[in-house]
Motif scaffolding. Structure first.
Motif, PDB file in Angstrom:
ATOM      1  N   ARG A 168      10.319 -13.749  -6.847  1.00 60.47           N
ATOM      2  CA  ARG A 168      10.701 -14.481  -5.637  1.00 60.47           C
ATOM      3  C   ARG A 168      11.793 -15.508  -5.943  1.00 60.47           C
ATOM      4  O   ARG A 168      12.721 -15.669  -5.161  1.00 60.47           O
ATOM      5  CB  ARG A 168       9.487 -15.178  -5.020  1.00 60.47           C
ATOM      6  CG  ARG A 168       8.551 -14.232  -4.306  1.00 60.47           C
ATOM      7  CD  ARG A 168       7.331 -14.910  -3.720  1.00 60.47           C
ATOM      8  NE  ARG A 168       7.587 -16.096  -2.925  1.00 60.47           N
ATOM      9  CZ  ARG A 168       8.006 -16.092  -1.656  1.00 60.47           C
ATOM     10  NH1 ARG A 168       8.213 -14.936  -1.049  1.00 60.47           N
ATOM     11  NH2 ARG A 168       8.205 -17.212  -1.001  1.00 60.47           N
ATOM     12  N   THR A 176       5.923 -11.184  -7.532  1.00 60.98           N
ATOM     13  CA  THR A 176       5.511 -12.306  -8.369  1.00 60.98           C
ATOM     14  C   THR A 176       6.371 -13.530  -8.084  1.00 60.98           C
ATOM     15  O   THR A 176       7.424 -13.434  -7.434  1.00 60.98           O
ATOM     16  CB  THR A 176       5.631 -11.943  -9.871  1.00 60.98           C
ATOM     17  OG1 THR A 176       7.015 -11.804 -10.194  1.00 60.98           O
ATOM     18  CG2 THR A 176       4.871 -10.683 -10.199  1.00 60.98           C
ATOM     19  N   HIS A 177       5.908 -14.656  -8.578  1.00 58.72           N
ATOM     20  CA  HIS A 177       6.642 -15.916  -8.376  1.00 58.72           C
ATOM     21  C   HIS A 177       8.047 -15.829  -8.984  1.00 58.72           C
ATOM     22  O   HIS A 177       9.025 -16.277  -8.372  1.00 58.72           O
ATOM     23  CB  HIS A 177       5.852 -17.071  -8.982  1.00 58.72           C
ATOM     24  CG  HIS A 177       6.532 -18.392  -8.874  1.00 58.72           C
ATOM     25  ND1 HIS A 177       6.663 -19.049  -7.667  1.00 58.72           N
ATOM     26  CD2 HIS A 177       7.160 -19.158  -9.796  1.00 58.72           C
ATOM     27  CE1 HIS A 177       7.329 -20.173  -7.858  1.00 58.72           C
ATOM     28  NE2 HIS A 177       7.634 -20.268  -9.147  1.00 58.72           N
ATOM     29  N   GLN A 178       8.139 -15.287 -10.167  1.00 62.17           N
ATOM     30  CA  GLN A 178       9.448 -15.192 -10.834  1.00 62.17           C
ATOM     31  C   GLN A 178      10.393 -14.266 -10.064  1.00 62.17           C
ATOM     32  O   GLN A 178      11.587 -14.562  -9.939  1.00 62.17           O
ATOM     33  CB  GLN A 178       9.274 -14.707 -12.269  1.00 62.17           C
ATOM     34  CG  GLN A 178      10.563 -14.790 -13.065  1.00 62.17           C
ATOM     35  CD  GLN A 178      10.330 -14.726 -14.546  1.00 62.17           C
ATOM     36  OE1 GLN A 178       9.202 -14.664 -15.012  1.00 62.17           O
ATOM     37  NE2 GLN A 178      11.401 -14.753 -15.301  1.00 62.17           N
TER      38      GLN A 178
END
Length: 85
Positions: free
Chosen positions: A6, A2-4
């Motif tokens: 990463r 997920t973006h978080q």
């Protein structure tokens, strides 16, 4: 990933790089300029004892070099995580 996740991985690597470079600077400025000054005073640079040179000039030069290394490493990290400009 997920973006978080990463972003957490990005900042974890960023802090690891920063702490590594600060450790190098500490070793040069404190180790070479204070702890090992008597050992380095056996040699001379430009008419000055090497221990004195590390304490007065060497740690500053190393700090400036580390700034460029930090920029290079962070640019590489930014490309790795696709957050470069």
């Amino acid at each position: 990933m997920t973006h978080q996740e990463r972003m957490k991985a990005y900042w974890r690597k960023n802090v690891k790089i920063l702490l590594s470079l600060l450790a190098v600077w500490f070793c040069v400025s404190f180790g070479c300029g204070i702890l090992l000054v008597d050992f380095f005073d056996q040699w001379h640079i430009g008419g000055f004892k090497l221990g004195f040179w590390f304490a007065q000039q060497g740690s500053i030069y190393v700090f400036v070099i580390l700034i460029f290394v930090y920029v290079w490493l962070l640019n590489r990290l930014d490309r790795e995580f696709d957050v470069h400009e």
